[in-house]
Design an enzyme around this catalytic site. Structure first.
Site, PDB file in Angstrom:
ATOM      1  N   HIS A 173      47.605  56.154  39.635  1.00 32.28           N
ATOM      2  CA  HIS A 173      48.026  56.026  41.031  1.00 32.28           C
ATOM      3  C   HIS A 173      48.961  54.835  41.233  1.00 32.28           C
ATOM      4  O   HIS A 173      48.956  53.866  40.458  1.00 32.28           O
ATOM      5  CB  HIS A 173      46.805  55.875  41.936  1.00 32.28           C
ATOM      6  CG  HIS A 173      45.994  54.644  41.635  1.00 32.28           C
ATOM      7  ND1 HIS A 173      46.353  53.378  42.065  1.00 32.28           N
ATOM      8  CD2 HIS A 173      44.853  54.483  40.926  1.00 32.28           C
ATOM      9  CE1 HIS A 173      45.462  52.500  41.650  1.00 32.28           C
ATOM     10  NE2 HIS A 173      44.543  53.148  40.946  1.00 32.28           N
ATOM     11  N   GLY A 174      49.758  54.893  42.306  1.00 32.16           N
ATOM     12  CA  GLY A 174      50.601  53.765  42.667  1.00 32.16           C
ATOM     13  C   GLY A 174      49.777  52.560  43.090  1.00 32.16           C
ATOM     14  O   GLY A 174      48.560  52.653  43.286  1.00 32.16           O
ATOM     15  N   GLU A 227      46.142  48.750  47.888  1.00 30.94           N
ATOM     16  CA  GLU A 227      45.985  47.505  48.646  1.00 30.94           C
ATOM     17  C   GLU A 227      45.165  46.482  47.864  1.00 30.94           C
ATOM     18  O   GLU A 227      45.460  45.281  47.898  1.00 30.94           O
ATOM     19  CB  GLU A 227      45.314  47.801  49.983  1.00 30.94           C
ATOM     20  CG  GLU A 227      46.173  48.630  50.928  1.00 30.94           C
ATOM     21  CD  GLU A 227      45.430  49.101  52.155  1.00 30.94           C
ATOM     22  OE1 GLU A 227      46.101  49.346  53.170  1.00 30.94           O
ATOM     23  OE2 GLU A 227      44.184  49.221  52.103  1.00 30.94           O
ATOM     24  N   TRP A 228      44.164  46.948  47.150  1.00 31.99           N
ATOM     25  CA  TRP A 228      43.323  46.007  46.402  1.00 31.99           C
ATOM     26  C   TRP A 228      43.950  45.617  45.070  1.00 31.99           C
ATOM     27  O   TRP A 228      43.646  44.547  44.546  1.00 31.99           O
ATOM     28  CB  TRP A 228      41.924  46.578  46.224  1.00 31.99           C
ATOM     29  CG  TRP A 228      41.077  46.400  47.455  1.00 31.99           C
ATOM     30  CD1 TRP A 228      41.515  46.114  48.721  1.00 31.99           C
ATOM     31  CD2 TRP A 228      39.657  46.477  47.527  1.00 31.99           C
ATOM     32  NE1 TRP A 228      40.459  46.024  49.582  1.00 31.99           N
ATOM     33  CE2 TRP A 228      39.294  46.244  48.874  1.00 31.99           C
ATOM     34  CE3 TRP A 228      38.647  46.739  46.609  1.00 31.99           C
ATOM     35  CZ2 TRP A 228      37.973  46.252  49.312  1.00 31.99           C
ATOM     36  CZ3 TRP A 228      37.327  46.759  47.036  1.00 31.99           C
ATOM     37  CH2 TRP A 228      36.993  46.504  48.367  1.00 31.99           C
ATOM     38  N   GLU A 268      37.891  56.390  39.187  1.00 31.83           N
ATOM     39  CA  GLU A 268      37.944  55.125  38.461  1.00 31.83           C
ATOM     40  C   GLU A 268      36.548  54.754  37.964  1.00 31.83           C
ATOM     41  O   GLU A 268      35.537  55.265  38.455  1.00 31.83           O
ATOM     42  CB  GLU A 268      38.506  54.044  39.391  1.00 31.83           C
ATOM     43  CG  GLU A 268      38.589  52.632  38.829  1.00 31.83           C
ATOM     44  CD  GLU A 268      39.414  52.526  37.559  1.00 31.83           C
ATOM     45  OE1 GLU A 268      38.931  52.997  36.498  1.00 31.83           O
ATOM     46  OE2 GLU A 268      40.526  51.969  37.606  1.00 31.83           O
ATOM     47  N   ARG A 269      36.501  53.877  37.006  1.00 36.51           N
ATOM     48  CA  ARG A 269      35.238  53.293  36.557  1.00 36.51           C
ATOM     49  C   ARG A 269      34.573  52.566  37.730  1.00 36.51           C
ATOM     50  O   ARG A 269      35.230  51.899  38.517  1.00 36.51           O
ATOM     51  CB  ARG A 269      35.550  52.310  35.426  1.00 36.51           C
ATOM     52  CG  ARG A 269      34.409  51.430  35.002  1.00 36.51           C
ATOM     53  CD  ARG A 269      34.943  50.395  34.014  1.00 36.51           C
ATOM     54  NE  ARG A 269      33.984  49.327  33.804  1.00 36.51           N
ATOM     55  CZ  ARG A 269      34.289  48.174  33.217  1.00 36.51           C
ATOM     56  NH1 ARG A 269      35.524  47.946  32.811  1.00 36.51           N
ATOM     57  NH2 ARG A 269      33.361  47.253  33.054  1.00 36.51           N
ATOM     58  N   HIS A 270      33.262  52.718  37.838  1.00 41.89           N
ATOM     59  CA  HIS A 270      32.510  52.007  38.872  1.00 41.89           C
ATOM     60  C   HIS A 270      32.265  50.578  38.388  1.00 41.89           C
ATOM     61  O   HIS A 270      31.667  50.367  37.336  1.00 41.89           O
ATOM     62  CB  HIS A 270      31.177  52.711  39.140  1.00 41.89           C
ATOM     63  CG  HIS A 270      30.524  52.313  40.419  1.00 41.89           C
ATOM     64  ND1 HIS A 270      30.087  51.030  40.645  1.00 41.89           N
ATOM     65  CD2 HIS A 270      30.245  53.012  41.552  1.00 41.89           C
ATOM     66  CE1 HIS A 270      29.558  50.953  41.855  1.00 41.89           C
ATOM     67  NE2 HIS A 270      29.644  52.149  42.434  1.00 41.89           N
ATOM     68  N   ARG A 324      37.048  44.570  30.029  1.00 39.81           N
ATOM     69  CA  ARG A 324      37.728  45.310  28.981  1.00 39.81           C
ATOM     70  C   ARG A 324      36.865  45.755  27.808  1.00 39.81           C
ATOM     71  O   ARG A 324      37.326  46.522  26.963  1.00 39.81           O
ATOM     72  CB  ARG A 324      38.903  44.478  28.447  1.00 39.81           C
ATOM     73  CG  ARG A 324      40.174  44.626  29.274  1.00 39.81           C
ATOM     74  CD  ARG A 324      40.729  46.033  29.115  1.00 39.81           C
ATOM     75  NE  ARG A 324      41.952  46.250  29.864  1.00 39.81           N
ATOM     76  CZ  ARG A 324      42.012  46.845  31.038  1.00 39.81           C
ATOM     77  NH1 ARG A 324      40.899  47.252  31.618  1.00 39.81           N
ATOM     78  NH2 ARG A 324      43.164  47.044  31.642  1.00 39.81           N
TER      79      ARG A 324
END
Length: 245
Positions: free
Chosen positions: A10-11, A14-15, A88-90, A116
């Site tokens: 995704h582009g 905001e976060w 996404e990963r939680h 990571r």
């Protein structure tokens, strides 16, 4: 015969712009993120890549990027499949927290383990946390995670790839997956057979299509390729440096 798969993170959200851990929190794109989505669609068109179907997550930053890119590529009319397994990963208790502040509080080693490492999840999110997904209607019937490491994402993403997405590819469809940094890292790890240790060094930039050409066993016939390699290199470096600002 080869099969075309395109991955698109995704582009900018905001976060992302605020350097916060986002995970399953549903935030909007920034103006830059909208522009990245548009440019992604233009790149698809310039390279003659015409997706037949899109897979995306249940999070608006990925859904919006997919819609913007498809519109720019004049493919706005193709089917879009949304599934939580592309989320996404939680990030557990880290969701909503500033990356630099977490690094400063816990130290570089612990920060990088949470961010990571392959199999070390952050602390689980507590019930009642404003950034928890408990009670969210889109996840009705799903055992919502309280935290995840990349291994957990692999364990939900790869079976979905094998049971569902791969069938469209083998039917001859060009598939676009518009998702997130870690759900895409999980798939890249699987496709390129990257080791648990080496995957820590893979960073996927926002908004730049990544093309695979796969054989009948859905293994790459050539190295994966960004449609804008120069921008991708700069974007990946920016992702790698997160937490340092």
């Amino acid at each position: 015969m080869t099969y075309t798969l395109v991955l698109l993170r995704h582009g900018e959200s905001e976060w992302n712009a605020l350097n916060l851990f986002t995970g399953w929190v549903d935030v909007h794109l920034t103006d830059k993120g909208v522009a990245e989505g548009k440019r992604a669609g233009e790149l698809l068109a310039e390279h003659g890549i015409l997706p037949d179907i899109v897979y995306t997550s249940l999070l608006r930053r990925a859904i919006s990027t997919a819609n913007i890119a498809l519109d720019a590529a004049d493919r706005h009319w193709i089917p879009v499949v949304r599934d939580w397994r592309l989320n996404e990963r939680h990030y557990g208790e880290l969701q909503g927290k500033n990356k630099a502040q977490i690094r400063d509080k816990y130290g570089e080693e612990q920060f990088m383990l949470w961010r990571r490492s392959y199999d070390t999840p952050p602390p689980p999110i507590e019930a009642g946390n404003e950034y928890s997904q408990e009670g969210d209607a889109r996840y009705a019937g799903i055992d919502i995670p309280k935290t995840e490491c990349l291994l957990d994402v692999v364990n939900r993403m790869v079976p979905y790839w094998e049971s569902t997405i791969s069938k469209d590819l083998l039917a001859g469809k060009t598939v676009l997956i518009a998702a997130h940094g870690n759900s895409l890292r999980a798939l890249v790890k699987h496709l390129d057979q990257i080791s648990d240790e080496e995957i820590a060094g893979l960073n996927i930039p926002t908004g730049i299509p990544l093309r695979y050409e796969l054989d009948e066993n859905l293994r790459p016939v050539r190295p994966r390729e960004y449609l804008d390699p120069e921008a991708a290199a700069a974007g990946a470096a920016a992702v790698a440096s997160q937490g340092g600002k």
